[in-house]
Design a protein around this motif. Structure first.
Motif, mmCIF file in Angstrom:
data_model
loop_
_atom_site.group_PDB
_atom_site.id
_atom_site.type_symbol
_atom_site.label_atom_id
_atom_site.label_comp_id
_atom_site.label_asym_id
_atom_site.label_seq_id
_atom_site.Cartn_x
_atom_site.Cartn_y
_atom_site.Cartn_z
ATOM 1 N N THR A 166 0.843 -1.191 0.000
ATOM 2 C CA THR A 166 0.000 0.000 0.000
ATOM 3 C C THR A 166 0.878 1.241 0.000
ATOM 4 O OG1 THR A 166 -1.688 -1.194 1.258
ATOM 5 C CG2 THR A 166 -1.853 1.206 1.225
ATOM 6 N N GLU A 204 -0.797 -3.669 5.133
ATOM 7 C CA GLU A 204 -2.136 -4.077 5.534
ATOM 8 C C GLU A 204 -2.295 -5.580 5.630
ATOM 9 O OE1 GLU A 204 -5.766 -2.127 3.964
ATOM 10 O OE2 GLU A 204 -4.367 -1.046 2.683
ATOM 11 N N ALA A 236 -5.790 -7.740 5.446
ATOM 12 C CA ALA A 236 -7.165 -7.442 5.074
ATOM 13 C C ALA A 236 -7.951 -8.729 4.863
ATOM 14 C CB ALA A 236 -7.210 -6.587 3.807
ATOM 15 N N SER A 273 -9.886 -4.238 7.360
ATOM 16 C CA SER A 273 -8.439 -4.090 7.250
ATOM 17 C C SER A 273 -7.855 -3.723 8.597
ATOM 18 C CB SER A 273 -8.083 -2.995 6.233
ATOM 19 O OG SER A 273 -8.567 -3.326 4.960
ATOM 20 N N PRO A 276 -3.752 -2.462 10.153
ATOM 21 C CA PRO A 276 -2.372 -2.177 9.755
ATOM 22 C C PRO A 276 -1.418 -3.262 10.211
ATOM 23 C CG PRO A 276 -2.998 -0.831 11.630
ATOM 24 C CD PRO A 276 -4.236 -1.554 11.207
ATOM 25 N N LEU A 333 -7.444 2.535 5.279
ATOM 26 C CA LEU A 333 -7.715 1.111 5.261
ATOM 27 C C LEU A 333 -8.980 0.769 4.477
ATOM 28 C CD1 LEU A 333 -6.959 0.421 9.021
ATOM 29 C CD2 LEU A 333 -5.582 -0.340 7.108
#
Length: 674
Positions: free
Chosen positions: A512, A528, A530, A560, A562, A573
């Motif tokens: 990301t 991420e 997810a 999501s 981190p 997110l």
């Protein structure tokens, strides 16, 4: 830049492909079936190639496959591959007024360059080696009238394709010289100064060799666009004038004889940039991008005995990208940003049915990325290099897959691929599918697969600390996905069916683009973890009158979090993940030789990087006269028929939260065959 000559390893790869193609006598391949005239009940059970790298019934494929045909392209007046993707269930497209980006099942992150979809043309990889981008819009290097069908294989495909087959595989299958025999000419014109001309010539000789040559040129003046973020007297009150233009040319050539086929493809595209992306001066006519692509593929596909098929291919690719960026400072400096990619490779694949009840496919691939260069040069006022990254890379992969008939109505499809990229650990990508035909008209599929995407050269090494700059991250690692899916295909009589799919995707280390808090520059991170869960339902119906209907709706929910140590804002997110998608396509005859095609598309609300993109729906209409005169076809198209105002989310390089999309536009197209 000059085109590099073939070096010794590349000559050896081509020699290997040719050496495997010396059977004593191989019959010429039959002409491709015209899918515009195939009865619907045959389309429902038609064979597809892309799910397993061999032909199989779509009902037996280890994934959910959507097929769009040449007839669909004509019925709905689609202009680009992005137009086609907008009509596929579960897919949505983002346009930043420069390129088109593809999302699926809630995933389309800022800075994505279509890196999580593998795009093939006749099985040849089109994703470039610098950005790993799958070109979808005007940058797609093939004219749509050359396409026989498009197969979209949903879900992870790394078990047989390797990197980038993360969310899906798109295989564009072209028409043969027999399909396009003779001379074809087409011309079209539309709104915003759009015009295009194309021509093709195809023939075959007494030795059964066939040849196809096609080319096109296009130009669009574009629209003047208003951006309130730049609404000041010094910036033309937010109006970008004459900067949304696009022009380009495409060339396609093929020669085939027996099992041998040589394909060449070249495309050039120029695009104005009206959005002042990457910190540029607003409404400056010197802002533009240019893409040049070249592909060459030599393949040989032969049957060795009754139970074995052998494919060997060697290929070469070139991608050059340039951008002229005008810095938004008092000195009015500007930079030329560019990349150069050159790659070549070879593949060998064997499909065998010698073992009763089993269909085995095994193969090996090698690719050498000879040039992975990125440059940024200041041209004014102080010429000099700001970035000069030069790299090379290589990858090798081996794979095996078995379609095992456990019972007359039960298949197990299992496969595994191992890939090694320079600088990364070996990655294993498994896949398994249990396919049960519970009733003659009912098929259930339980699917599981794992896929990966290796970080590309741009994400790892691009570093420029100026306006619109970015931080490099050489330590970037691959991202992984594990996907579980249940698919029900229910035939409702001979002319209709329902397809329902429930999926659960888990992504780890999702790459990301984030803004580094210390420097203020964007940087790619494995940021991420997810999870996406959702449901897709599609209904298809055909009538004896040749009317067709396809309707789908998708709902998905993305959660999501981190990666530990990399805090992210909540809106980062959830960006660009619509909870709902709706598609409706209807085509029907309205008079002898005349057809009307209409489509309606709904995209739910999406979070932008610093705002919201509202939900929207649009409708398109296409009127097609198949025989306006002998061998002459006319189509009249209206896009965004009701002139709906809608926008796509901007990315981290944009000051704008959302980017407005086109209102109503018209197109007229005339085609004649000699």
């Amino acid at each position: 830049m000059s085109h590099p000559v073939l070096d010794c390893p590349r000559r050896h790869a081509i020699a290997l492909a040719a050496a495997l193609c010396v059977p004593a006598s191989v019959p010429a391949a039959p002409a491709a079936q015209d899918l515009t005239t195939v009865p619907f009940e045959q389309l429902l059970s038609m064979e597809v190639y892309s799910a397993s790298r061999f032909l199989q019934k779509s009902s037996e494929a280890p994934s959910s496959v959507t097929v769009m045909t040449a007839g669909d392209i004509r019925d709905y007046g689609w202009r680009t591959l992005a137009d086609v993707a907008r009509s596929v269930r579960g897919l949505y497209v983002n346009n930043d007024r420069n390129y088109s980006y593809l999302g699926e099942r809630g995933f389309l992150r800022p800075g994505d360059y279509n890196t999580r979809f593998l795009l093939l043309v006749d099985g040849m990889r089109i994703n470039d080696v610098v950005y790993d981008q799958a070109p979808l819009g005007g940058e797609f290097p093939l004219d749509l009238e050359l396409i026989e069908r498009i197969e979209f294989v949903a879900g992870p495909g790394s078990s047989i394709y390797g990197s980038s087959a993360f969310f899906g595989v798109i295989n564009v299958i072209t028409k043969s010289a027999h399909d396009l025999s003779g001379v074809h000419l087409a011309a079209e014109a539309g709104g915003a100064g759009a015009r295009r001309a194309s021509a093709s010539l195809a023939w075959h000789d007494a030795s059964a060799a066939s040849y196809l040559l096609a080319g096109s040129r296009y130009r669009s003046d574009g629209r003047d666009l208003y951006f309130p973020e730049f609404d000041t007297p010094a910036q033309n009150h937010g109006l970008a004038t004459g900067l949304d233009y696009e022009s380009g040319a495409r060339l396609f050539a093929r020669a085939a004889q027996g099992p041998l086929r040589l394909t060449l493809m070249h495309a050039e595209r120029n695009k104005g940039v009206p959005t002042a992306a990457f910190g540029q001066a607003f409404n400056d006519a010197r802002s533009w991008t240019r893409d040049v692509q070249t592909y060459a593929d030599l393949s040989c596909d032969i049957a060795s005995g009754a139970h074995t098929q052998l494919l060997a291919r060697a290929y070469f690719g070139r991608y050059d990208s340039y951008g002229n960026y005008i810095d938004a400072d008092a000195a009015r400096t500007y930079t030329l940003d560019g990349s150069t990619g050159r790659w070549w490779g070879a593949e060998v694949k064997v499909v065998s049915t010698r073992l009763q009840g089993h269909k085995l496919v095994a193969g090996a691939e090698f690719q050498r990325d000879a040039l992975l260069d990125q440059q940024t040069r200041e041209l004014s006022p102080a010429p000099g290099a700001l970035l000069d990254e030069r790299h090379s890379d290589s990858r090798v992969g081996i794979y095996v897959q078995d379609e095992w008939t456990l019972a007359p109505n039960l298949l197990l499809n299992a496969g595994l691929r191992l890939d090694q990229h320079a600088g990364l650990r070996t990655v294993a990508s498994p896949r398994a599918a249990l396919i049960w035909q519970a009733q003659p008209d009912t098929t259930l599929k339980a699917l599981y697969g794992s896929a990966y995407r290796a970080p590309n050269n741009y994400e790892r090494f691009y570093s420029y600390l100026g306006d619109g700059g970015q931080l490099a991250n050489p330590a970037l690692d691959k991202e992984r996905i594990a996907s579980a899916e249940l698919v029900l295909v229910q035939q409702l009589g001979p002319s209709s069916r329902v397809t329902a799919s429930a999926f659960n995707n888990r992504v780890h280390g999702l790459i990301t683009q984030l803004v580094d808090p210390a420097s203020g520059y964007p940087k790619f991170e494995n940021a991420e973890q997810a999870r996406a869960r959702g449901l897709e339902v599609e209904f298809e119906r055909n009538w004896e009158s040749q009317a067709t209907l396809r309707a789908s709706f998708s709902v998905q929910h993305v959660q999501s979090s981190p990666t530990p140590g990399l805090p992210m804002a909540d809106e980062a997110l959830r960006v660009n993940a619509p909870q709902g998608l709706g598609k409706l396509n209807v085509a029907l005859p309205i008079a002898p030789g005349w057809r009307l095609g209409t489509e309606v598309q709904y995209v739910g609300q999406r979070h932008a990087v610093n705002g919201e993109a509202a939900a929207y729906w649009i409708a398109n209409l296409n009127l097609l006269a198949r025989q306006l005169a002998p061998h002459t076809e006319l189509s009249i198209s209206a896009y965004n028929l009701f002139d709906r105002h809608y926008a796509d989310p901007g990315s981290v390089e944009h000051l704008q939260a959302t980017l407005p999309q086109d209102g109503r536009s018209l197109r007229i197209r005339l085609h004649h065959a000699f």
